[in-house]
Enzyme design. Structure first.
Site, short mmCIF file in Angstrom:
data_model
loop_
_atom_site.label_atom_id
_atom_site.label_comp_id
_atom_site.label_asym_id
_atom_site.label_seq_id
_atom_site.Cartn_x
_atom_site.Cartn_y
_atom_site.Cartn_z
N TYR A 191 0.86 -1.19 0.00
CA TYR A 191 0.00 0.00 0.00
C TYR A 191 0.89 1.23 0.00
O TYR A 191 1.90 1.26 0.70
CB TYR A 191 -0.87 0.02 1.27
CG TYR A 191 -1.63 1.33 1.44
CD1 TYR A 191 -2.92 1.46 0.94
CD2 TYR A 191 -1.04 2.42 2.07
CE1 TYR A 191 -3.61 2.66 1.09
CE2 TYR A 191 -1.72 3.63 2.21
CZ TYR A 191 -3.00 3.73 1.71
OH TYR A 191 -3.69 4.92 1.84
N GLU A 238 -3.35 7.59 -3.96
CA GLU A 238 -3.43 6.35 -3.19
C GLU A 238 -3.27 5.20 -4.17
O GLU A 238 -4.09 5.02 -5.06
CB GLU A 238 -4.77 6.24 -2.44
CG GLU A 238 -4.76 5.08 -1.46
CD GLU A 238 -6.05 4.98 -0.66
OE1 GLU A 238 -7.14 5.06 -1.25
OE2 GLU A 238 -5.96 4.79 0.57
#
Ligand code: GDP
Ligand code: MN
Length: 396
Positions: free
Chosen positions: A118, A206
């Site tokens: 991530y 993101e």
């Protein structure tokens, strides 16, 4: 301004960030053409068909599917385009899918296991600095990781006077447990990603997941990119990326007529001049036991035409049970606003929700008289608390 995954990836790629390549398609036959072209360009034999909507968690809702040949591409694309995609990030009604991204399959087997990470870039408002937030727990909901295993989330803060330094990018690669070629690829990826963030004037990146492929390449499989609206004047080529179909229709309409409107979940509509007063008014509504249905700053010129536009916008929200108008007459005189409210009310015909008007400032007394003598079902107030009490009264 939020972008689609395919648009975000194009921006990343333009700054040298490696991405999972893909071609966007509007219907099933375009998807097949895209898949053929993708095989020519990348050599891929499998494809991932990805719904393009402004919401995450598409995989969970059935909006991301693997296709192992052109026939499956056609079938899956045909199913996904036009579907109402419901994900943990959409409303219960879901979001209509208008297009798909046909992407190369990057989870192919090879010398090592694939790994998902991530990574996001965003502003830390506490320190006033940009930071890279990253985790070994890729592909998962980051809120869940933060709750259950917070020690697996790392951050790297960037000093704006020198920018992201190479040792920081190496620390990211190290903390993600990488070595050899994957380590080098990750440092390059992180440096390029940060450059892209700064140069595109984004307010959020993101990338979930960032993938380490089985042959040790690092690339962005997903991309959520938010561009800072206030910097769009510097990026004329990004302006066209706005997809109004994805945005709240009432907000889009308000923007067109120049009203500063944000849709909220509550039951009391508010019409206010000035952002600060609008915030205070929302607090007031909460104290009175209501919930603001919107934020609306009508700006300095609260004349009849503008008040009417604002009424129309507020009343498009079926949840509105009362409207609180809170205007400070500094530049604009209160009696003119009051006349504006009265004219707008008469023009609109049947406004069924109760209206509370609080006018304060120049000629507030004349304004109150105008409202009280208008014969309309409008309650007037001059004090903040008085207005709050009246909101409370009409809500019960
Ligand atoms: P999201 O669900 O909206 O976050 O969409 P993503 O783009 O993150 O995709 C969801 C999931 O699909 C990823 O976490 C991967 O597990 C899977 N996925 C994405 N690309 C590929 C691919 O090329 N091959 C395979 N096998 N799976 C993929
Ligand atoms: Mn994702």
């Amino acid at each position: 301004m939020n972008l689609h995954e395919y648009q975000g990836k194009e921006i990343l790629s333009s700054f040298g960030v490696r991405i999972q390549r893909g071609i966007v398609a509007q219907n099933a036959s375009e998807a097949v053409t895209a898949a053929k072209q993708l095989t020519n360009e990348t050599g891929t034999s499998w494809y991932v068909i990805k719904a393009q909507v402004h919401a995450g968690g598409r995989g969970k809702g059935g909006g991301v599917k693997l296709a192992k040949n052109l026939q499956e591409v056609e079938e899956i694309a045909g199913k996904i385009i036009g579907m109402n995609l419901i994900t943990p990030q959409t409303s219960a009604e879901g979001k209509k899918v208008h297009q798909v991204l046909v992407a190369e399959d990057v989870y192919y087997p090879g010398e090592s296991e694939t790994e998902e990470f991530y990574m996001s870039v965003l502003l830390n408002r506490g320190t006033g600095r940009n930071m890279i937030m990253y985790s070994t727990e890729g592909g998962m909901d980051i809120e869940t990781v933060a709750e259950e295993t917070p020690h697996l989330i790392f951050t790297e803060e960037i000093d704006p006077s020198v920018g992201l330094l190479p040792f920081q990018a190496r620390r990211v690669a190290f903390n993600l447990g990488l070595s050899g070629m994957a380590f080098k690829e990750m440092t390059k990826f992180v440096m390029a990603l940060y450059t892209a963030y700064v140069k595109s004037d984004s307010s959020l990146f993101e990338i979930n997941p960032v993938l380490k492929t089985s042959d040790n390449k690092i690339l962005a499989v997903d991309a959520k990119v938010t561009i800072d609206d206030n910097a769009l004047y510097r990026h004329k080529d990004y302006v066209d990326l706005r997809d109004l179909r994805e945005e709240n229709p009432i907000e889009v309409e308000a923007k067109e007529v120049g009203l500063n409107y944000v849709d909220l979940d509550g039951n009391v509509g508010c019409m206010v001049n000035g952002a600060g007063l609008a915030m205070a008014t929302m607090d007031l509504i909460k104290q009175a036991g209501g919930e603001p249905a919107n934020f609306l700053d009508v700006g300095g010129t609260a004349d009849a035409a503008r008040v009417e536009q604002a009424f129309k916008i507020i009343l498009k929200d079926p949840a509105v049970k009362a409207i609180l108008i809170n205007i400070f007459g500094g530049i604009v005189r209160c009696d003119r606003v009051a006349q504006g409210v009265i004219d707008a009310y008469k023009n609109m015909g049947n406004i069924e929700v109760p209206i509370i008007v609080r006018l304060q400032g120049t000629n507030a007394d004349i304004a109150k008289e105008l409202i009280d003598n208008s014969g309309l079902a409008v309650l007037s107030a001059t004090e903040f608390q008085e207005a709050a009490d009246k909101v409370q009264e009409v809500l019960v």
